[in-house]
Scaffold this motif. Structure first.
Motif, PDB file in Angstrom:
ATOM      1  N   ALA A  21      -1.017  -0.119  -2.953  1.00  0.00           N
ATOM      2  CA  ALA A  21      -1.759  -0.772  -4.031  1.00  0.00           C
ATOM      3  C   ALA A  21      -0.778  -1.233  -5.102  1.00  0.00           C
ATOM      4  CB  ALA A  21      -2.794   0.190  -4.616  1.00  0.00           C
ATOM      5  N   MET A  25      -1.038  -7.101  -4.939  1.00  0.00           N
ATOM      6  CA  MET A  25      -2.493  -7.113  -4.744  1.00  0.00           C
ATOM      7  C   MET A  25      -3.236  -7.493  -6.025  1.00  0.00           C
ATOM      8  SD  MET A  25      -0.808  -4.919  -2.736  1.00  0.00           S
ATOM      9  CE  MET A  25      -0.619  -4.536  -1.007  1.00  0.00           C
ATOM     10  N   ASP A  26      -2.506  -7.802  -7.113  1.00  0.00           N
ATOM     11  CA  ASP A  26      -3.190  -8.227  -8.345  1.00  0.00           C
ATOM     12  C   ASP A  26      -4.024  -9.475  -8.073  1.00  0.00           C
ATOM     13  OD1 ASP A  26      -2.184  -6.275 -10.043  1.00  0.00           O
ATOM     14  OD2 ASP A  26      -0.465  -7.492 -10.669  1.00  0.00           O
ATOM     15  N   ALA A  34      -2.667  -3.782 -11.161  1.00  0.00           N
ATOM     16  CA  ALA A  34      -2.093  -2.690 -10.372  1.00  0.00           C
ATOM     17  C   ALA A  34      -1.270  -1.756 -11.249  1.00  0.00           C
ATOM     18  CB  ALA A  34      -1.224  -3.260  -9.252  1.00  0.00           C
ATOM     19  N   GLU A  72       4.219  -3.518  -3.455  1.00  0.00           N
ATOM     20  CA  GLU A  72       3.241  -3.181  -2.428  1.00  0.00           C
ATOM     21  C   GLU A  72       2.805  -1.723  -2.452  1.00  0.00           C
ATOM     22  OE1 GLU A  72       3.915  -4.837   1.505  1.00  0.00           O
ATOM     23  OE2 GLU A  72       5.590  -5.982   0.711  1.00  0.00           O
ATOM     24  N   PRO A 143       2.542 -13.790  -4.076  1.00  0.00           N
ATOM     25  CA  PRO A 143       2.114 -12.535  -4.710  1.00  0.00           C
ATOM     26  C   PRO A 143       3.245 -11.730  -5.352  1.00  0.00           C
ATOM     27  CG  PRO A 143       1.007 -12.817  -2.606  1.00  0.00           C
ATOM     28  CD  PRO A 143       2.025 -13.924  -2.704  1.00  0.00           C
ATOM     29  N   GLU A 170      -8.737  -1.004  -4.211  1.00  0.00           N
ATOM     30  CA  GLU A 170      -7.450  -0.804  -3.536  1.00  0.00           C
ATOM     31  C   GLU A 170      -7.059   0.653  -3.306  1.00  0.00           C
ATOM     32  OE1 GLU A 170      -6.223  -3.243  -2.204  1.00  0.00           O
ATOM     33  OE2 GLU A 170      -6.679  -5.041  -3.369  1.00  0.00           O
ATOM     34  N   THR A 203      -9.897  -0.389   1.994  1.00  0.00           N
ATOM     35  CA  THR A 203      -9.425  -1.121   0.826  1.00  0.00           C
ATOM     36  C   THR A 203      -9.702  -2.616   0.996  1.00  0.00           C
ATOM     37  OG1 THR A 203      -7.242  -1.269   1.860  1.00  0.00           O
ATOM     38  CG2 THR A 203      -7.602   0.515   0.309  1.00  0.00           C
ATOM     39  N   ARG A 204      -9.685  -3.311  -0.150  1.00  0.00           N
ATOM     40  CA  ARG A 204      -9.903  -4.768  -0.122  1.00  0.00           C
ATOM     41  C   ARG A 204      -8.752  -5.481   0.597  1.00  0.00           C
ATOM     42  NH1 ARG A 204     -10.654  -7.010  -5.935  1.00  0.00           N
ATOM     43  NH2 ARG A 204      -8.518  -6.237  -6.120  1.00  0.00           N
ATOM     44  N   SER A 205      -7.512  -5.059   0.319  1.00  0.00           N
ATOM     45  CA  SER A 205      -6.351  -5.712   0.922  1.00  0.00           C
ATOM     46  C   SER A 205      -6.037  -5.087   2.270  1.00  0.00           C
ATOM     47  CB  SER A 205      -5.133  -5.569   0.003  1.00  0.00           C
ATOM     48  OG  SER A 205      -5.421  -6.096  -1.274  1.00  0.00           O
ATOM     49  N   GLY A 207      -2.947  -5.315   3.522  1.00  0.00           N
ATOM     50  CA  GLY A 207      -1.527  -4.997   3.530  1.00  0.00           C
ATOM     51  C   GLY A 207      -0.627  -6.136   3.939  1.00  0.00           C
ATOM     52  N   VAL A 209       1.398  -9.566   3.576  1.00  0.00           N
ATOM     53  CA  VAL A 209       2.042 -10.314   2.493  1.00  0.00           C
ATOM     54  C   VAL A 209       2.667 -11.562   3.103  1.00  0.00           C
ATOM     55  CG1 VAL A 209       3.861 -10.299   0.756  1.00  0.00           C
ATOM     56  CG2 VAL A 209       2.531  -8.229   1.159  1.00  0.00           C
TER      57      VAL A 209
END
Length: 472
Positions: A21, A25-26, A34, A72, A143, A170, A203-205, A207, A209
Motif C-alpha cells: 500500500a 496506489m495514491d 498512502a 509500493e 504512479p 488498500e 484490496t483495490r489495487s 499490485g 505497476v
C-alpha cells in the motif's frame, strides 16, 4: 496473508508487518493518501487510546512503533524486550486494525508532510531535492511520479475521509506479510494472524505497476535555489531488478563504479580523490532511501521499476558542467570496457560479504526476507551466494553493454545560477577547470577530453524551475 516466523532464545522480539500500500496506489488528486494512512496508523491514536496514551505506554518500555512508506510498500515495525512481547504485539495489532482517525492527529500529520516537502526537501536538502527531481523527470505521469509524501497542493486539499478511504481500499489481508523473529515470535505471529484476519479480504489495487515511460531524448531539470553548491543526479530506467539474469553482473559493475559511501569506486576516485570536486560520488541500480543519512539501505523499499542512478554530491557551482561530463565519461568507460580482473574480484568479494552484514540484525533480516518474497529471490545474501560465484568478467561486460548504453539520460540539478548552467550545456560550452595544486599529465589530458565532451540536449527538454514550484 504470509507469515515468516523465526523463534529463538533472543531477549528481544522483532516484528515487521508490510502492506502493498505505497504512494504508487495514491488515487489521482489525492497524492499523499498512502503516506498519511501509514502515519495515522503509526503516529496517530487508536480507537481505544490517544496518541499521547500510546507514547506514555511506549516510553517506559524503551520501544517505538515506526513506519516507512515507499512507492509500493508500507511497513510497520518494532523491536522490544521479551518481557513486553505480548503487549507490544497487541498494540501493533490495535494500531493496524482499529485506528482512531482523530481529526487533530490528521491535521498534525498532514502539516508534518507539507513541512517535509516545503522546508526539508525544497529548503534544506539539496541532494534529496535533486534525486526527487530526477525521479519526477523520469516518471512524469507515472504512479511513481510524485514524492512518497505526496504533492503539496493535494495535501492541502486532503480531508481525513480520503485517508480513511485509502486505508479501507488498500489495507487488506490478502497480500499482507507479517514477519516475527526472536523471543515469543510464534505467539506474536499467531496473534497478528488472528487480528489481521479481520481486515478486508481483498484490496483495490492488484499490485501491478506500469513500466517507466520511455526516455527517448536526454532531458534535464534545473532547480533554482540559493545554495553554496550544486547537487546533481543522473539516471535512466533499467529493466533489471533482482531475479533478472543480468542483475548479479550489473550489481558487481555498479559496485565497482560507485559503491554507496565507499571510497573505492571509480566515480569517487575520479571526482573526489583525483580532482577534489566534492565529498563523494556513487552509483545504484536499486532505490536507496535517504542515502545522505544512512550507510546501509533500509529494507522494505522494494520496487518493480528501478533506475540506474548516479548520485554526485554537491560541487562548486562553477564545476557542475564539468562534473556532469566526467560522471558520464566514467559511466561510458565502464560500458565500453567492463571491469579488469582485479576490480571484478574486489567488487564480487565485497558484495558477498557485505550483504551478510546488512542482514545481521534480526529486524533487518526480517525486512530483507520480506523483500525476497517481493522479488521471488529469497534472502538477498543467499541469492548472491547462489549467483555471484559463477559470475565472470565477461558476464559483467555483456551486462554493461546491454544496460549502460542508454539512448538518453535524465539529469537533475539543484543549486544557484541554474539558467547560466542550462545555457552552457545547451551551447556545449567548454567546461575546463583550474586546480590549486599540480596535477599529473594523464589527468590533465583526460580533463581536456572531458571538458569538451558533448552532452546533446534539446532546448525544449531542458527546463529551469524555481525550487518553490517543485512538488506542487
Amino acid at each position: 496473508m504470509k507469515l515468516l516466523v523465526h523463534q529463538d532464545g533472543s531477549p528481544l522480539l522483532s516484528v515487521r508487518v508490510a502492506f502493498p500500500a505505497g504512494s504508487a496506489m495514491d488515487p489521482p488528486g489525492s497524492e499523499g493518501a498512502a503516506w498519511l494512512a501509514g502515519q495515522m496508523l503509526a503516529h496517530g491514536g487508536t480507537r481505544r487510546r490517544s496518541y499521547k496514551q500510546i507514547l506514555d505506554f511506549l516510553f517506559p518500555r524503551g520501544a517505538s512503533v515506526d513506519v516507512s512508506v515507499d512507492k509500493e510498500m508500507t511497513c510497520f515495525h518494532f523491536d522490544c524486550h521479551a518481557a513486553h512481547a505480548a503487549e507490544m504485539t497487541e498494540l501493533l495489532a490495535e494500531m493496524l486494525c482499529d485506528p482512531g482517525w482523530r481529526e487533530e492527529d490528521f491535521r498534525r500529520l498532514r502539516d508534518d508532510a507539507i513541512h517535509s516537502l516545503e522546508a526539508d526537501l525544497r529548503g534544506e536538502n539539496d541532494e534529496e531535492l535533486g534525486r526527487e527531481a530526477l525521479y519526477g523527470l523520469l516518471f512524469e505521469g507515472h504512479p511513481y511520479g510524485h514524492p512518497c509524501q505526496g504533492r503539496i497542493s493535494s495535501l492541502r486539499r486532503m480531508e481525513l475521509s480520503a485517508v480513511r478511504e485509502f486505508y479501507t481500499a488498500e489495507y487488506g489481508r490478502n497480500r499482507v506479510v507479517a514477519a516475527c523473529g526472536g523471543a515469543h515470535a510464534e505467539s506474536a505471529a499467531a496473534r497478528l494472524r488472528e487480528r489481521l484476519s479481520t481486515l478486508p479480504a481483498r484490496t483495490r489495487s492488484d499490485g501491478s505497476v506500469p513500466a517507466a515511460p520511455p526516455l527517448r531524448r536526454t532531458s534535464m531539470i534545473f532547480v533554482e535555489k540559493p545554495s553554496q553548491g550544486t547537487a546533481l543526479s543522473l539516471g535512466f530506467p533499467v529493466e533489471v531488478r533482482r531475479g533478472h539474469e543480468d542483475y548479479p553482473a550489473l550489481l558487481v559493475a555498479v559496485s565497482a563504479l560507485g559503491q554507496h559511501r565507499m571510497s573505492s569506486g571509480r566515480l569517487f576516485q575520479s571526482l573526489r580523490q583525483h580532482r577534489g570536486l566534492n565529498y563523494g560520488d556513487y552509483a545504484y541500480i536499486e532505490y536507496f532511501p535517504a542515502p545522505m543519512f544512512t550507510l546501509e539501505p533500509e529494507p522494505n523499499h522494494a520496487r518493480q521499476r528501478q533506475i540506474f542512478e548516479l548520485w554526485v554530491r554537491p560541487v562548486a557551482p562553477g564545476h557542475a558542467h564539468f562534473a556532469l561530463r566526467l560522471a558520464l565519461h566514467e559511466m561510458e568507460k565502464l560500458a565500453g570496457k567492463g571491469l579488469d580482473d582485479g576490480e571484478f574480484e574486489a567488487a564480487r568479494s565485497f558484495l558477498l560479504r557485505h550483504q551478510a552484514l546488512l542482514e545481521e540484525a534480526r529486524s533487518a533480516q526480517l525486512g530483507h526476507e520480506i523483500d525476497g518474497l517481493f522479488y521471488g529471490t529469497g534472502l538477498q545474501s543467499q541469492y548472491l551466494k547462489r549467483t555471484l560465484p559463477e559470475l565472470t568478467p565477461s558476464d559483467v561486460k555483456r551486462a554493461v553493454e546491454r544496460h549502460l548504453r542508454p539512448e538518453a539520460i535524465a539529469a537533475a540539478f539543484a543549486g544557484p545560477d541554474m539558467e547560466a548552467l542550462r545555457k552552457a550545456i545547451l551551447d556545449n560550452a567548454p567546461s575546463r577547470i583550474q586546480y590549486n595544486s599540480a596535477k599529473p599529465d594523464w589527468l590533465l589530458q583526460e580533463d581536456e577530453i572531458v571538458s569538451v565532451r558533448p552532452v546533446p540536449v534539446e532546448e525544449s527538454a531542458a527546463r529551469a524551475v524555481p525550487a518553490e514550484e517543485m512538488f506542487e
